[in-house]
Design an enzyme around this catalytic site. Structure first.
Site, PDB file in Angstrom:
ATOM      1  CE  LYS A  76      -3.906   2.076   2.555  1.00  0.00           C
ATOM      2  NZ  LYS A  76      -4.815   1.954   3.717  1.00  0.00           N
ATOM      3  CB  SER A 151      -8.138   3.981   2.757  1.00  0.00           C
ATOM      4  OG  SER A 151      -7.319   3.311   3.703  1.00  0.00           O
ATOM      5  CB  SER A 175      -8.653   1.127   5.579  1.00  0.00           C
ATOM      6  OG  SER A 175      -9.365   2.311   5.407  1.00  0.00           O
TER       7      SER A 175
END
Ligand code: GLN
Length: 484
Positions: A76, A151, A175
């Site tokens: 990420k 997210s 998330s």
């Protein structure tokens, strides 16, 4: 190869059935083909990835490979990785090449894993649909007209579309779990403090926690073995002995007590989600579990409490982005104050600004006691509910998300609707507990549904066992989006 587990990939690499360079190239080719459509990755560095793969092949040849050596993972874009553009999904960091590695990144590097690229995400991890990213929306691989969740939406899409073997995410309010649910993959948010936050760009520090996202609980366990561990550079990192998270995978579930919070099964959950979750609970009964009804009376306050505390912490954390030290600086300004203002006005997107304003407000003189302090007190009560519940059960189950993946743009102009996407996940972060999501069927429009499994503190090995036994008995986790 694309559907192989981490265990199978590791064995194939060590048996020289495939080299890490070949495997890395396979994924890079697939990314080149599919990423333009899905937008799951922000940054790729094929040369760097292949250089890592060559080093992994040398290590394999020397018989010093570990479980994940030579396997390509995505990271990420919230994790600083040396030499890599690290944007956190924001224009503010559009030019930030990290000079150092986050702890999570160095753990993967030490294990000999390959960094395939940095995945797209909501700006500064604020969002539930990946639509707040400066780098454009990510498409859900099951239906490209729908969001992947957020997210960690880029990670979830990349894993579901087989654009990496597995990947990392972070979870402040849901998330990891919510995008895992919406993309039909597995994801685990560990107990707060189990994975170091060093080098992970801070959103709400008392809630942020990194974790693995992959296609099975077994894969997550292998990743946890690499990611978890004490790190003195994070003052909230917990000093605990290294664990083998695979140790309990094969235990039978006979006698397992599953708590079902009555508040989770009240109104709010879509009928399609309820149906899939109930079928999963029925499967657990077949596997030998017993069901206990529990109550988490304060969990209904978790969304409002979170939207006081997380913005408060974010407003403080994001003050470092001022155009002076790194990142975006406005091209024209009259003096220092004007430079700060313009850089922040131009560098941050609308959702980030909304959070900074809410956070600054609730921390301001006169409102601190009314909002921030009150929220801290309720946070304690929410945690207390779980502590009580775990006297009666071993794990708690429920839905991960109230609905399956919604359409791109559907909730764009209604922040409160968007915030409710995390209604079942946020209490877990407020309490600091571990939580995971695993696929348990399909709902409306044939989109995946996630089952949430919440464990007691440090009970990740048991949760992985609970998830793995279900995945041995069912095949939801091995379904792949069609047509890719
Ligand atoms: N969707 C929640 C938010 O917008 C949670 C995000 C997260 O876990 N990083 O804050």
């Amino acid at each position: 190869m694309l559907n192989s587990s981490l265990q199978q990939l590791g064995s194939a690499l060590r048996a020289r059935k495939i080299s890490s360079v070949e495997l890395t190239q396979l994924y890079l080719d697939r990314i080149a083909k599919l990423n333009p459509q899905l937008n799951a990755y922000i940054t790729l560095n094929p040369e760097t990835s292949l250089a890592q793969a060559r080093a992994a092949d040398v290590r394999i040849a020397a018989d010093s490979a570990e479980a994940l050596t030579g396997i390509p993972f995505a990271q990420k874009d919230i994790f600083c990785a040396q030499g890599w553009l690290t944007t956190c999904g924001s224009k503010m960091l559009h030019n930030f090449v990290s000079p150092y590695d986050a702890h999570v990144i160095s753990q993967f590097n030490d294990a000999g894993a390959i960094n395939l690229g940095k995945t797209n995400m909501d700006e500064f991890a604020m969002g539930s649909s990946n639509e707040t990213s400066h780098y454009g929306t990510v498409k859900n691989p099951w239906d490209t007209a729908r969001v992947p969740g957020g997210s960690s939406g880029g990670t979830a899409a990349a894993v579901a579309a087989r654009l990496c073997a597995a990947a990392t995410g972070t979870d402040t309010g849901g998330s990891i779990r919510q995008p895992a649910a919406l993309c039909g993959i597995s994801g685990l948010k560990p107990t707060y403090g189990v994975v170091s936050r060093y080098g992970m760009i801070a959103f709400a520090s008392s809630l942020d926690q990194a974790g693995p996202m992959g296609r099975s609980a077994e894969d997550l366990a292998l990743m946890m073995n690499v990611m978890a561990g004490f790190d003195e550079r994070d003052s909230t990192s917990l000093q605990r002995d290294k664990e083998d998270y695979t140790r309990d995978l094969n235990k039978p579930l006979t006698g397992l007590r599953i708590g079902l919070p009555k508040e989770f099964f009240a109104e709010g959950m879509g009928a399609d989600v309820a149906k899939a979750v109930e079928a999963a609970i029925a499967e657990y009964k077949k596997l030998g579990a017993t069901i206990v009804e529990i109550s988490l009376p304060n969990s209904k306050l978790s969304v409002p409490v979170y939207y006081v505390l997380a913005p408060a912490e974010a407003s403080s954390n994001l003050s470092r982005f001022d155009g002076v030290r790194y990142g975006y600086r406005a091209p024209e300004y009259s003096d220092l104050a004007d430079m700060y203002e313009k850089s922040r006005a131009q560098g941050f997107g609308a959702e980030v600004k909304r959070r900074i304003m809410i956070g600054t407000y609730v921390l301001s003189h006169g409102y601190y006691d009314a909002y921030y302090l009150q929220a801290q007190k309720i946070r304690r009560l929410i945690a207390q509910d779980f502590i009580e519940a775990y006297k009666q059960c071993d794990v708690i189950m429920g839905p991960t998300s109230p609905s399956t993946a919604f359409k791109l743009g559907e909730k764009g102009d209604d922040p409160v609707q968007m915030y409710l996407s995390d209604i079942y996940t946020i209490a877990v972060n407020l309490a600091g507990l571990p939580g995971m999501s695993i696929p348990c069927g399909f709902g409306a429009n044939n989109m995946p549904v996630g089952l949430q499994i919440i464990g007691n503190y440090f009970d990740e090995a048991r949760m992985l066992n609970v998830a793995h036994q279900y995945q041995l008995a069912t095949d939801w986790h091995s379904r792949a989006p069609h047509g890719l």
